[in-house]
Design a protein around this motif. Structure first.
Motif, PDB file in Angstrom:
ATOM      1  N   VAL A  98      10.605   3.480  -3.517  1.00  0.00           N
ATOM      2  CA  VAL A  98      10.012   4.646  -4.173  1.00  0.00           C
ATOM      3  C   VAL A  98       9.758   5.708  -3.113  1.00  0.00           C
ATOM      4  O   VAL A  98       9.180   5.414  -2.054  1.00  0.00           O
ATOM      5  CB  VAL A  98       8.683   4.293  -4.875  1.00  0.00           C
ATOM      6  N   THR A  99      10.177   6.924  -3.389  1.00  0.00           N
ATOM      7  CA  THR A  99       9.950   8.013  -2.448  1.00  0.00           C
ATOM      8  C   THR A  99       9.452   9.239  -3.205  1.00  0.00           C
ATOM      9  O   THR A  99       9.857   9.488  -4.345  1.00  0.00           O
ATOM     10  CB  THR A  99      11.235   8.364  -1.670  1.00  0.00           C
ATOM     11  N   SER A 100       8.552   9.982  -2.574  1.00  0.00           N
ATOM     12  CA  SER A 100       8.052  11.207  -3.192  1.00  0.00           C
ATOM     13  C   SER A 100       7.761  12.241  -2.119  1.00  0.00           C
ATOM     14  O   SER A 100       7.427  11.901  -0.978  1.00  0.00           O
ATOM     15  CB  SER A 100       6.779  10.939  -4.014  1.00  0.00           C
ATOM     16  N   ASP A 101       7.888  13.482  -2.500  1.00  0.00           N
ATOM     17  CA  ASP A 101       7.633  14.598  -1.596  1.00  0.00           C
ATOM     18  C   ASP A 101       6.903  15.665  -2.396  1.00  0.00           C
ATOM     19  O   ASP A 101       7.471  16.255  -3.318  1.00  0.00           O
ATOM     20  CB  ASP A 101       8.951  15.137  -1.025  1.00  0.00           C
ATOM     21  N   GLN A 102       5.631  15.882  -2.060  1.00  0.00           N
ATOM     22  CA  GLN A 102       4.804  16.825  -2.803  1.00  0.00           C
ATOM     23  C   GLN A 102       4.336  17.936  -1.873  1.00  0.00           C
ATOM     24  O   GLN A 102       3.817  17.668  -0.782  1.00  0.00           O
ATOM     25  CB  GLN A 102       3.568  16.109  -3.387  1.00  0.00           C
TER      26      GLN A 102
END
Length: 661
Positions: free
Chosen positions: A207-211
């Motif tokens: 899982v990867t996220s960039d906020q």
């Protein structure tokens, strides 16, 4: 799909704790029975988030978490009135149960206890909602299986198994992609799972996220709220026949970003932006034996190790917590008695200092060994009794080489009685002991302990009443919890830990739930006060210990438009809390109330098997507010410039797509 009222739905908070606490087997078996046909035809996850201690039980499938598009702890527990998550910045979120903070809770992931404090301006727990199978919340000091030191309750996160997703298939995968309008961010995940012969199954997730930085309802950026997060998770499960089952899992969660020096505060001259890195690694080994044709043996064994590290590059400072332990339990059915008994152990080591010198300039250690037994006795068809106790031995050595030792019993007793077929009355009393444990790694360089620190003891009293009327369930509950010799730092701005006095929380809850063919609606009203020797708790003054909140009304409603589409609405209404006297500041503060609405729509096109689209809108009406679990607004007081939590983000439109094959 309709959310069923099962036999558990009639039970009040304590009755639910009596019935569900050991291993959730009753809740799971009932839900699985209802969903068996759907699982066979469309084998997607049928998991539950079980919340114990609400006026009614909450059984949320993992699909419910998907539809909320849960991104952090606040999203996970939205709509759960007994659990408050404070803070708009994910890294700084703290969990409160009935206004008691993380210092009073026993929190675990797959049985691995998440104990110790790395940095007081951040939270101590970080989980990825994508991986959750169920969450068990035990509100208040409960039965003996809640673990050591569960003064205010216990939260147990459990991740998914490959079998939960496989159904009758041998292989599968899930790909997900999501977009968040408020942060102009994205989140993507991929999970593969399959059977490896007749014995083993396995799964792997990334899982990867960039906020980017959040925006408040006025369109102003909130510096330091950005995040880059990556998670890797693998699990291998073996089913060896004869009731023998074993698993091993490994999870690594990494987050970094330019955070404010004190992430739980808002931007200000005393709170500049700095790089901050988080890294949590958890390894868990489990073994169970459900001996066929035997009521004596249902064995569960867990071994775990968790490393949680926070690193500040700007001053090369590292704070790390290393936790390892085990849990051994067995369940025996002896006539009308269901007895759970066993032992658990946990060892914590906190190290802190400059990474260049090994990050171990300061070290503190603590351990606890416990033994427990819990009996569930069906005395008559109408009367369920529960009674048990645990004995714990706590030991700690602080950085000044002061030794702290304490041990003792934590008894409990409770009942659930059906006054009529539709009316159930329940009540009980439970105690919990917690000895001295390790301190905050970012405070070790200046922290001192009172050499005469005594163990804390919680005493929890519960009463509940539940009435079923057709498709309606009406509930009422009362609770009173006292924590004697509560441990905390003297305020304000002290690094000296001592026994502060008597911490008490009490209040009541009212609930009404409707469960129809297509419509489900749950309304809950909670009134809880928490005081330390007569002073209302504030998060700024007492941090992990607790906080005060206004009376809260929550509503969780969903409607099935068609077999392929449903919509939902979650409301949280919190009343003002005015004229809170803060003794250390010699002044009063206020917490304005707020009314927040979230909506979602979930669609699974009938012509595209395995494909789904979810649209979620958080904070629909752009409510501007500071949630009551955040650091309060002290900025109007002389000498308290900049001491205020970050406001909640404005409207956030989230769109996600998932494909299962």
């Amino acid at each position: 799909m309709q959310r069923p009222f099962n036999s558990l739905a009639k039970l009040s908070p304590l009755a639910l704790a009596i019935t569900l606490a050991p291993n959730f087997s009753l809740a799971q078996s009932e839900a699985n029975a209802v969903d068996e046909k759907e699982r066979d035809n469309n084998p997607k996850e049928i998991e539950e988030l079980v919340v114990i201690g609400e006026p009614v039980d909450s059984l949320l499938t993992s699909a419910d978490l998907d539809r909320k598009q849960a991104n952090d702890l606040d999203d996970i527990f939205s709509g759960v009135p007994t659990v408050l998550v404070g803070g708009s910045v994910g890294a700084a979120q703290k969990i409160y149960v009935r206004n008691l903070g993380e210092d009073t809770l026993n929190i675990s992931v797959d049985g691995a206890t998440q104990s110790g404090v790395t940095y007081h301006h951040t939270g101590r727990i970080s989980v990825e909602p994508e991986l959750l199978k169920q969450v068990h919340v035990q509100v208040g000091a409960g039965d003996a299986t809640s673990g050591p030191g569960a003064l205010g309750g216990a939260i147990k996160f459990e991740t998914k198994d490959p079998e939960d997703m496989l159904g009758d298939r041998d292989f599968g995968a899930i790909l997900k992609a999501g977009y968040f309008s408020n942060t102009e961010g994205y989140k993507g995940s991929g999970t593969v799972y399959g059977r490896l012969g007749n014995t083993f199954s396995a799964m792997a997730s990334y899982v990867t996220s960039d906020q980017n930085d959040m925006e408040d309802p006025n369109g102003n950026e909130l510096p330091g709220t950005n995040s880059e997060q990556d998670l890797g998770f693998v699990k291998l499960v073996g089913d060896f026949g004869g009731g023998h089952r074993a698993s091993i899992s490994y999870e690594n969660l990494v987050e970094e970003g330019e955070k404010l020096t004190r992430p739980e505060w808002g931007e200000g001259p005393r709170n500049p932006l700095r790089d901050l890195e988080f890294d949590r690694k958890t390894t868990t080994v489990k073994y169970s034996w459900d001996k066929p044709d035997s009521d004596w043996v249902l064995l569960d064994v867990s071994l775990y190790n968790t490393d949680f590290e926070i690193y500040r590059p700007w001053d090369d400072y590292t704070s790390a917590v290393d936790t390892q332990g085990f849990l051994f339990s067995n369940t025996s059915q002896l006539g009308d008695h269901k007895i759970v008994y066993g032992s658990d152990y946990r060892d914590d080591e906190v190290t802190a200092g400059e990474r260049a010198i090994g990050g171990s300039a300061f070290t503190e250690t603590s351990d606890v060994l416990g033994f427990f037994v819990q009996d569930h006795f069906q005395a008559t068809d109408a009367l369920l009794l529960t009674f048990g106790s645990r004995w714990d031995d706590f030991n700690a050595v602080d950085k000044e080489n002061n030794e702290f030792n304490s041990d003792g019993f934590s008894p409990n007793v409770g009942f659930a009685y059906d006054l009529t077929r539709d009316l159930t009355f329940s009540g009980g009393y439970a105690e919990s002991l917690r000895g001295v444990e390790t301190n905050d790694g970012f405070k070790l360089f200046g922290t001192t302990n009172d050499p005469d620190l005594k163990a804390e003891r919680a005493k929890n009293f519960e009463l509940g009443l539940d009435y079923t009327l057709g498709a309606f369930l009406l509930s009422a509950g009362y609770h009173d919890t006292t924590i004697e010799d509560a441990i905390g730092n003297a305020v304000p701005w002290s690094r000296h830990y001592e026994n502060l006095g008597e911490l008490e929380t009490n209040g009541y809850s009212l609930g009404a739930t409707y469960n129809g063919e297509r419509l489900f609606s749950k309304w809950t009203y909670v009134d809880t006060d928490v005081e330390l020797d007569g002073e209302a708790l504030t998060r700024y003054s007492y941090g992990y210990l607790g906080t005060s909140t206004g009376n809260t009304l929550t509503m969780d409603t969903s409607y099935q438009l068609a077999s392929t589409m449903d919509i939902g609405w979650i409301m949280t209404l919190v009343q003002d809390l005015d004229d809170i006297y803060v003794e250390s500041a010699g002044a009063t503060i206020s917490k304005p109330g707020y009314n927040v609405h979230d909506v979602y729509a979930h669609w699974e096109p009938s012509g595209l098997r395995g494909f789904s689209v979810t649209l979620t809108v958080k904070n629909v009406f752009d409510e501007e507010y500071l949630d009551h679990g955040s650091v309060e607004d002290f900025t109007h007081l002389e000498g308290y410039t900049g001491i205020k939590g970050y406001p909640a983000p404005g409207r956030d439109v989230r769109l996600s797509m998932a494909y299962r094959f």
